[in-house]
Scaffold this active site. Structure first.
Site, short mmCIF file in Angstrom:
data_model
loop_
_atom_site.label_atom_id
_atom_site.label_comp_id
_atom_site.label_asym_id
_atom_site.label_seq_id
_atom_site.Cartn_x
_atom_site.Cartn_y
_atom_site.Cartn_z
N LYS A 1 31.13 28.90 28.78
CA LYS A 1 31.37 28.56 30.44
C LYS A 1 31.04 29.75 30.97
O LYS A 1 31.05 30.95 30.62
CB LYS A 1 32.79 28.15 30.35
N TYR B 1 32.61 54.93 53.35
CA TYR B 1 33.26 54.35 54.37
C TYR B 1 34.56 54.71 54.57
O TYR B 1 35.59 54.74 53.52
CB TYR B 1 33.50 52.73 54.27
#
Ligand SMILES: *Cc1c(COP(=O)(O)O)cnc(C)c1O
Length: 376
Positions: A39, A269
């Site tokens: 999956k 940042y």
């Protein structure tokens, strides 16, 4: 290995995948089938290629999350039985029948609906009924008597398996696994007594296999994580893991630029990193859009020139800055290792997960779509 042109890429070792599968196969032993869970694009490894390798190794079943994932594998020519483990939406039944997928059904209402759809279209469909044995996620909580009433009234839906899923199979401080096993065994026994004996009964994924919870293996095991090289650490006093598996995936990123910053300079940042001394930094061509968790900001590590070095400042969307003051010289175009090994230094998804406050599954599934998957 030639240097590849990608900014960031994942090398996926078919050979290691084979070895992990063989370890799983040997642990399960004869008489226990293996459903390889592929999956979520095989936990980021690429479901088509992983399925191809495992089919060539003789895997009996594949497990996927959604009908779309199953259809993709069928289009790629994968012939083995595929179980859609996370249920089927009403809109998806036609596709299930066309692609010859096996559905999991997790409520008696869904079972009635499936039977109706099958009857109306004149097709018979096979399904595995999921029992909620105590995780309280998917699966029916109905008592065996109620289940039997519906089973006896179905005409076109064919019971091919019974399944459940563990909540805490690596936790030896809890008895939840024993309780779930007992509950599920009880349901199986009652259905058997009434003449319903599906060929497959299964409940164990990697942890129940790795930690030798043999009574729960039944006719089939459903490992995912182990195939990709991981077993979650246990809690409490667990037996030594039975599997000898190693990571299949190595993750690389290129250096875009290198520069020297003076003492006191801030990086990235918010300026959350401030250089305590003159520092040589490298900016990597991979960021959180590639799956480098933002939570590794100012605390993660990567391997550069064979050394573990820290991530400086915030991880950005496309870029991550590292400290290379202590490494051999590095230049733009050189590669660092985000997951993998250089010499005797290694970093795996479990270590990265610990630094990021998450789990290894989320690290692997989080490796972004633009990270090129390269099979070796
Ligand atoms: C994901 C999943 C598995 C595989 O679990 P691992 O821990 O990766 O081995 C097995 N069964 C079900 C129902 C799952 O959702």
């Amino acid at each position: 290995m030639p240097v590849l042109p990608y900014r960031s890429y994942a090398l996926i070792s078919r050979e290691q995948l084979r070895q992990n599968y063989r370890s799983v196969r040997a642990a399960a032993g004869p008489g226990v089938a293996v459903m390889a869970v592929v999956k979520a694009d095989a936990y980021g490894h690429g479901a088509e290629e992983v399925a191809r390798v495992l089919v060539s190794e003789g895997v009996e079943w594949l497990g996927v999350s959604s009908v779309a994932e199953g259809v993709t594998l069928r289009r790629a020519g994968i012939p083995v039985p595929i179980l859609v483990m996370t249920g089927v939406l009403p809109q998806e039944w036609q596709a299930v029948a066309e692609a010859k997928l096996t559905a999991s059904v997790h409520s008696l209402e869904d079972l009635r609906a499936l039977d109706r759809v099958a009857r109306e279209s004149g097709q018979s469909v096979e399904y595995h009924l999921k029992i909620d044995s105590g995780m309280n996620r998917l699966g029916t909580r109905a008592a065996a008597e109620e289940i039997l009433t519906v089973l006896r009234s179905t005409t076109h839906a064919r019971l091919n398996g019974l399944m459940t899923h563990f909540a805490s199979a690596a936790d030896y401080t809890s008895t939840q696994t024993e309780e779930q096993t007992e509950y599920f065994s009880g349901v199986i026994a009652q259905l058997r007594e009434a003449g319903f004996t599906p060929p497959h009964v299964h409940m164990s994924s990697t942890n129940a296999l790795a930690y030798r919870r043999n009574p729960s293996w039944l006719t089939m095991v459903r490992p995912g994580h182990a195939l990709y090289g991981y077993v979650s650490p246990a809690r409490g006093s667990a037996p030594k893991p039975l599997l000898n598996v190693k990571p299949v995936l190595t993750w690389k990123a290129k250096i875009l630029t290198v520069k020297e910053i003076p003492e006191g300079a801030r990086v990235g940042y918010g300026g959350v990193f401030r250089a305590p001394a003159p520092t040589r930094i490298a900016v990597l061509a991979a960021g959180y859009a590639d799956g480098v968790s933002h939570r590794l900001s100012n605390k993660g590590k990567v391997i550069a020139a064979g050394k573990l070095v820290p991530i400086l400042g915030t991880v950005c969307m496309d870029l991550t800055t590292i400290d290379i003051s202590q490494t051999a010289p590095l230049a733009p175009g050189d590669e660092v290792t985000l997951l993998g090994r250089e010499g005797d230094v290694s970093l795996d998804a479990q270590q990265m997960a610990r630094m990021a406050g998450t789990i290894s599954y989320a690290i692997l599934c989080g490796i972004g779509a633009r990270v090129e998957r390269v099979y070796v």
